[in-house]
Design an enzyme around this catalytic site. Structure first.
Site, mmCIF file in Angstrom:
data_model
loop_
_atom_site.group_PDB
_atom_site.id
_atom_site.type_symbol
_atom_site.label_atom_id
_atom_site.label_comp_id
_atom_site.label_asym_id
_atom_site.label_seq_id
_atom_site.Cartn_x
_atom_site.Cartn_y
_atom_site.Cartn_z
ATOM 1 C CG ASP A 1 -1.936 -1.108 1.160
ATOM 2 O OD1 ASP A 1 -2.503 -1.321 0.079
ATOM 3 O OD2 ASP A 1 -2.140 -1.795 2.178
ATOM 4 N N GLY A 2 2.011 1.186 0.690
ATOM 5 C CA GLY A 2 2.905 2.344 0.759
ATOM 6 C C GLY A 2 3.384 2.751 -0.628
ATOM 7 C CG ASN B 1 -3.745 5.861 3.374
ATOM 8 O OD1 ASN B 1 -4.617 5.390 2.659
ATOM 9 N ND2 ASN B 1 -2.769 5.142 3.887
ATOM 10 C CG ASP C 1 -2.011 10.761 22.284
ATOM 11 O OD1 ASP C 1 -1.813 11.560 23.223
ATOM 12 O OD2 ASP C 1 -1.713 9.557 22.346
#
Ligand SMILES: NC(=O)c1ccc[n+]([C@@H]2O[C@H](COP(=O)([O-])OP(=O)(O)OC[C@H]3O[C@@H](n4cnc5c(N)ncnc54)[C@H](O)[C@@H]3O)[C@@H](O)[C@H]2O)c1
Ligand SMILES: Nc1ncnc2c1ncn2[C@@H]1O[C@H](COP(=O)(O)OP(=O)(O)OP(=O)(O)O)[C@@H](O)[C@H]1O
Length: 526
Positions: free
Chosen positions: A294-295, A373, A403
């Site tokens: 996917d990267g 993404n 966060d």
């Protein structure tokens, strides 16, 4: 000190003094002790603050604070609206600029109208629901609605050298299924109000089919680095495409070096030398072949800030949500994709702008950052909670204390957003995910907002720490107090070829990749 801070401090002082004064008066030692400066202030205050009205003053104080907060929020909302509008204008300007650049380019080639049409079609975000009938007739073929979005058949008198090497892009046609109504007329409008009755048109089958009008000629390979298996497969596929389909091949500069070092046979491959050349890739490339996980799909998408050619992604990673094809069957798969119509998923992307407080609310002049993404705003190394004010168009959404926050596309819904508790969303659902990361609140559920909104995330001026934005997990940018990030859906989606169709591929990926809802079946009754 700002006016608001001064007001706050004055209210604070007033309350403390009134409480202190009443306490001292009640306990009878006011006169016994020499008056300090604050006590003198308290005496001055006493006539206006009867001892039995402390609670009333606290209520008044709370109300005053609410009014101040409301006023501040209204100011911030006004600012958010102005900046969202500025971002929208900037997008329109960029689109217009892109259209003009291409128009200019095509005038040189003697083909202004076709390219302008192309861009205008694409610029309309491929708004398939509202497409008007083209010359072949909408719904003409068995209720299949189609629109030619790429047509490049004009003469090109002044071709450049590299044009002759690459050839022109193959025209293609996009089709999507739709239902016809009783009169045989397909409703294009999403909402209709015939005779005053509001109705939504029948849902069309939005599975999109891509059909080449003439054979594609140019393929770009995007490959995962540092993998022998990927390198070997790439060189085998390049040979095969050259020998069996006589394709023009583009590869990244790194891969070009590797292949040329390996064998001078690869002299025919092409690459680019600089960013400027890379920016024109979409005008030359018909198809992207992606080798990795996917990267690597994210990486391929990041090479194209504007229009993206269709991506055929072979799975050479571990998960493969966006890489449906098996590399073992690459010959069969590429034969199909090059010669026959194939289904695609149009994956929307987000365009993000950073606005620096110091830049007096002007959008940073650099081009938008585009993500497939998500964009994540987190606390980075800071040990403080992030404090982020979020607006949707001009409406206040919430303050994120935790966060951080993930603003994700539907394709990204199975990535970081999923890990932070967001829903998994079919990639063709038109929406933007708003997913907090470890919020310090019991009730902060993730949201999905419509695709047409502009989101603005602002680090307030009184924030304790910095925030950091990262884009598809890369390229971290620091956001200081007063800085803001603006996101909206980009007009340039990433078309990825499907193995079966969009829905089957999506369900397969969540079953196989994540073992979604896998549970031992309950034993039947005895
Ligand atoms: N806690 C987390 O889950 C977490 C943390 C940081 C980043 N990420 C994700 O990693 C992405 C970057 O990927 P990378 O490959 O460059 O980094 P990477 O090599 O660290 O891989 C991250 C993992 O996320 C998976 N992934 C990426 N996109 C996906 C998608 N759309 N659907 C399902 N899984 C997906 C990849 O297959 C990989 O297994 C970021 O965009 C972010 O979504 C996830
Ligand atoms: N062409 C490229 N150039 C530079 N970096 C790349 C390229 N393709 C991929 N990468 C980077 O390499 C890393 C690994 O790629 P990828 O995610 O595709 O492989 P993987 O981790 O083996 O697979 P998976 O994501 O399925 O686990 C990613 O961080 C990605 O950004």
């Amino acid at each position: 000190m700002s006016g608001d801070e001064a007001a706050l401090k004055a209210c604070d002082q007033r309350t403390n003094l009134s409480v202190a004064a009443s306490y001292q008066a009640e306990n009878g030692f006011v006169a016994a002790v020499g008056p300090t400066e604050s006590e003198r202030a308290a005496y001055a205050f006493l006539p206006r603050t009867p001892t039995d009205s402390t609670d009333t003053h606290l209520v008044e104080f709370a109300e005053a604070m609410r009014t101040v907060a409301k006023a501040l929020r209204q100011v911030a909302e006004g600012k958010a609206a102005a900046q969202a509008e500025a971002a929208e204008w900037k997008c329109k300007y960029e689109l217009e600029k892109a259209v003009n650049t291409h128009k200019h380019h095509s005038v040189i080639k003697g083909c202004s109208n076709c390219v302008k049409d192309k861009l205008e079609h694409l610029a309309s975000k491929l708004t398939l629901e509202t497409a008007s009938a083209d010359q072949t007739g909408c719904c003409g073929n068995h209720g299949i609605c189609s629109r030619q979005i790429l047509q490049d058949q004009c003469p090109e008198p002044n071709r450049k050298l590299d044009d002759t090497i690459v050839g022109k892009k193959a025209p293609f046609r996009l089709s999507w299924g739709c239902n016809e109504d009783k009169n045989g007329q397909h409703k294009h409008d999403f909402v209709s109000f015939e005779k005053g009755d509001i109705t939504t048109a029948e849902r069309s089958n939005k599975q999109i089919l891509l059909k080449w009008e003439s054979p594609p000629q140019t393929v770009l390979f995007v490959t995962k680095p540092n993998s022998n298996a990927v390198h070997a497969l790439c060189s085998e596929m390049v040979r095969w495409l050259k020998e069996h389909h006589n394709m023009n091949i583009f590869v990244e500069p790194r891969v070009s070096n590797e292949l040329l070092t390996e064998d001078s046979y690869f002299n025919f491959i092409q690459t680019w030398d600089n960013d400027q050349e890379m920016k024109t890739l979409h005008t030359k490339v018909d198809l992207i072949v992606n080798l990795g996980g996917d990267g690597t799909v994210l990486w391929a998408a990041s090479l194209f800030r504007g229009p993206v050619p269709p991506v055929v992604a072979f799975s050479l990673g571990s998960l493969g949500f966006m890489t449906p094809f098996s590399s073992e069957k690459y010959r069969e798969c590429l034969d199909n994709v090059l010669k026959r119509p194939f289904t695609i998923t149009l994956r929307s992307r987000l365009q993000c702008h950073v606005i620096r407080d110091a830049a007096k609310d002007e959008i940073e002049t650099e081009e938008p950052i585009i993500v497939l993404n998500e964009v994540t705003i987190d606390r980075g190394m800071s040990s403080y909670l992030t404090y982020l004010e979020c607006y949707c168009d001009s409406s206040f959404v919430t303050c994120v204390q935790g966060d951080g926050l993930i603003i994700s596309t539907t394709s990204g819904s199975t990535a970081y957003s999923l890990a932070a508790g967001g829903s998994m969303v079919h990639p063709q659902v038109p929406g933007i995910l708003f997913t907090p990361i470890c919020p310090h609140s019991l009730s902060f559920r993730p949201l999905i907002l419509p695709e047409y909104v502009t989101l603005r995330v602002q680090v307030p001026l009184n924030s304790r720490g910095q925030a950091w934005a990262s884009f598809d997990g890369k390229g971290r940018i620091q956001l200081g107090p007063g800085d803001a990030l603006i996101c909206s859906v980009s007009p340039w989606p990433v078309p990825t070829a499907c193995l079966m169709d969009s829905t089957t591929d999506f369900l397969r990926s969540i079953h196989e990749g994540l073992h979604w809802n896998l549970r031992k079946s309950q034993a039947p009754r005895d």
